[in-house]
Design a protein around this motif. Structure first.
Motif, PDB file in Angstrom:
ATOM      1  N   UNK A  50      33.407 -13.529 -78.149  1.00 53.99           N
ATOM      2  CA  UNK A  50      32.103 -12.892 -78.011  1.00 53.99           C
ATOM      3  C   UNK A  50      32.040 -12.210 -76.647  1.00 53.99           C
ATOM      4  N   UNK A  51      31.159 -11.249 -76.518  1.00 51.13           N
ATOM      5  CA  UNK A  51      30.866 -10.600 -75.236  1.00 51.13           C
ATOM      6  C   UNK A  51      29.542  -9.877 -75.371  1.00 51.13           C
ATOM      7  N   UNK A  52      29.072  -9.324 -74.253  1.00 56.45           N
ATOM      8  CA  UNK A  52      27.836  -8.543 -74.288  1.00 56.45           C
ATOM      9  C   UNK A  52      28.101  -7.060 -74.527  1.00 56.45           C
ATOM     10  N   UNK A  53      29.360  -6.677 -74.688  1.00 56.89           N
ATOM     11  CA  UNK A  53      29.693  -5.277 -74.924  1.00 56.89           C
ATOM     12  C   UNK A  53      29.351  -4.892 -76.359  1.00 56.89           C
ATOM     13  N   UNK A  54      28.978  -3.635 -76.554  1.00 54.96           N
ATOM     14  CA  UNK A  54      28.658  -3.159 -77.892  1.00 54.96           C
ATOM     15  C   UNK A  54      29.930  -2.991 -78.715  1.00 54.96           C
ATOM     16  N   UNK A  55      29.842  -3.278 -80.005  1.00 57.54           N
ATOM     17  CA  UNK A  55      30.947  -3.055 -80.929  1.00 57.54           C
ATOM     18  C   UNK A  55      30.460  -2.164 -82.056  1.00 57.54           C
ATOM     19  N   UNK A  56      31.361  -1.394 -82.685  1.00 63.09           N
ATOM     20  CA  UNK A  56      30.932  -0.430 -83.701  1.00 63.09           C
ATOM     21  C   UNK A  56      30.115  -1.046 -84.829  1.00 63.09           C
TER      22      UNK A  56
END
Length: 349
Positions: A50-56
């Motif tokens: 998991x991360x706070x970065x956006x994913x498509x």
């Protein structure tokens, strides 16, 4: 040889053309089935990335996903990712302690940092700190989280209906942490969980990250690319750990029998299950305690791990043929970590 074996589960391992699940990683059923398959293979643990970065396609929260999976599994360890950056240690401690309770002592926490402007902008509270500051902040988050896990002693709950006393206040403790990045008084609102201290894991790619992980984590995931680094990295981590007991596991991307074209921070393995079994044995001799396998395509590679790799490890390398029975097999015990001692109980005693 007794080696640890786990999976890193990520939505990137799902491909709509190769998987029966229409919505894949955006459904609880998908994650539950992946972990149940890993448990059928007697694996030690899974991590939920998991991360706070956006994913498509978007992503689910790792801690909540692990909590969804917990009641549908029995033995396998569940280690969700929760970034230390932009997160409150009070919230992390409560969430992981809850997961440990609902899973019966199988919870861990993979601590990461958020080091991109995109992640900082999503919160809008602060700019990205330099790497060492992010690691120092993460160290404080781990320390406070551990203190909050200890803020309830094992027998703090009285539950005496006759006297109306639920808690022994003498066994509930303020953590009173004052640091550079935040201050936390505590105590937690969640009782002490079955493990007391859930397993803390960290991925250590860089030298600063390795120093952080060796000093703060119980499990260190590393990314050796050859035999020399597989032998050198564990020795360096143990020397840095200040006599703390840590376990060092190597990350390895697996795409059995396929030359998938992609880049990775970890080594990429495209051979057979038999070749991987031999590699695991060799790395174990060099000081690697186990492997965390990253399937390139979950639907293709996890079945090979379960149905081909595990039987080879059982036959030639002493891998378990069944899980231990009973509630005593916590994730800490699975990793060979000592029983967690409550720091505040020692003082009150």
């Amino acid at each position: 040889m007794t080696t640890l074996l786990g999976l890193a589960l990520d939505g990137y391992g799902w491909h709509p053309s190769q998987d029966k699940h229409a919505n894949g990683p955006l459904t609880g059923k998908y994650w539950t089935e992946q972990v149940q398959l890993a448990e059928r293979g007697l694996l030690d643990f899974v991590t939920f990335e998991d991360s706070f970065a956006r994913t498509p396609g978007g992503r689910l929260d790792a801690v909540l996903t692990a909590a969804r999976v917990a009641p549908a599994t029995t033995h396998i360890g569940l280690i969700p990712t929760a970034p230390a950056t932009h997160n409150e240690p009070f919230h992390i401690s409560k969430a992981i302690a809850t997961l440990d309770i609902v899973s019966g002592g199988r919870a861990g926490w993979q601590v990461t940092i958020a080091d991109t402007e995109e992640e900082a902008d999503a919160f809008g509270r602060t700019k990205v700190l330099p790497l060492q500051d992010l690691l120092d902040e993460a160290a404080d988050v781990v320390e406070v989280t551990r203190r909050l896990w200890d803020s309830w002693e094992d027998d703090a709950e009285i539950r005496d209906l006759d006297t109306g006393r639920f808690i022994d206040r003498e066994r509930l403790h303020y953590v009173d942490f004052e640091g550079r990045f935040f201050s936390v008084k505590g105590p937690s609102i969640t009782p002490r969980s079955p493990q007391g201290q859930s397993v803390v894991a960290a991925l250590a790619r860089s030298r600063p990250g390795q120093v952080f992980a060796a000093k703060n984590a119980d499990i260190v995931f590393v990314t050796p690319h050859d035999g020399a680094s597989a032998a050198e990295i564990p020795a360096r981590l143990h020397n840095t750990s200040s006599h703390r007991i840590i376990k060092v596991l190597a990350d390895l991307v697996v795409a059995f029998g396929r030359d998938d074209e992609f880049h990775s921070d970890a080594a990429i393995f495209t051979g057979s299950a038999a070749e991987l079994a031999d590699l695991i044995g060799q790395w174990h001799e060099w000081g690697i305690d186990g492997l965390r396998l990253r399937p390139a395509v979950n639907a293709l590679d996890i079945p090979v791990i379960v149905d081909e790799l595990v039987p080879l490890l059982q036959t030639h390398h002493g891998f378990r043929t069944q899980y231990e029975a009973g509630a005593s097999e916590t994730l800490r015990a699975r990793f060979g970590l000592p029983t967690a001692t409550n720091r505040y109980a020692r003082k009150s005693a």
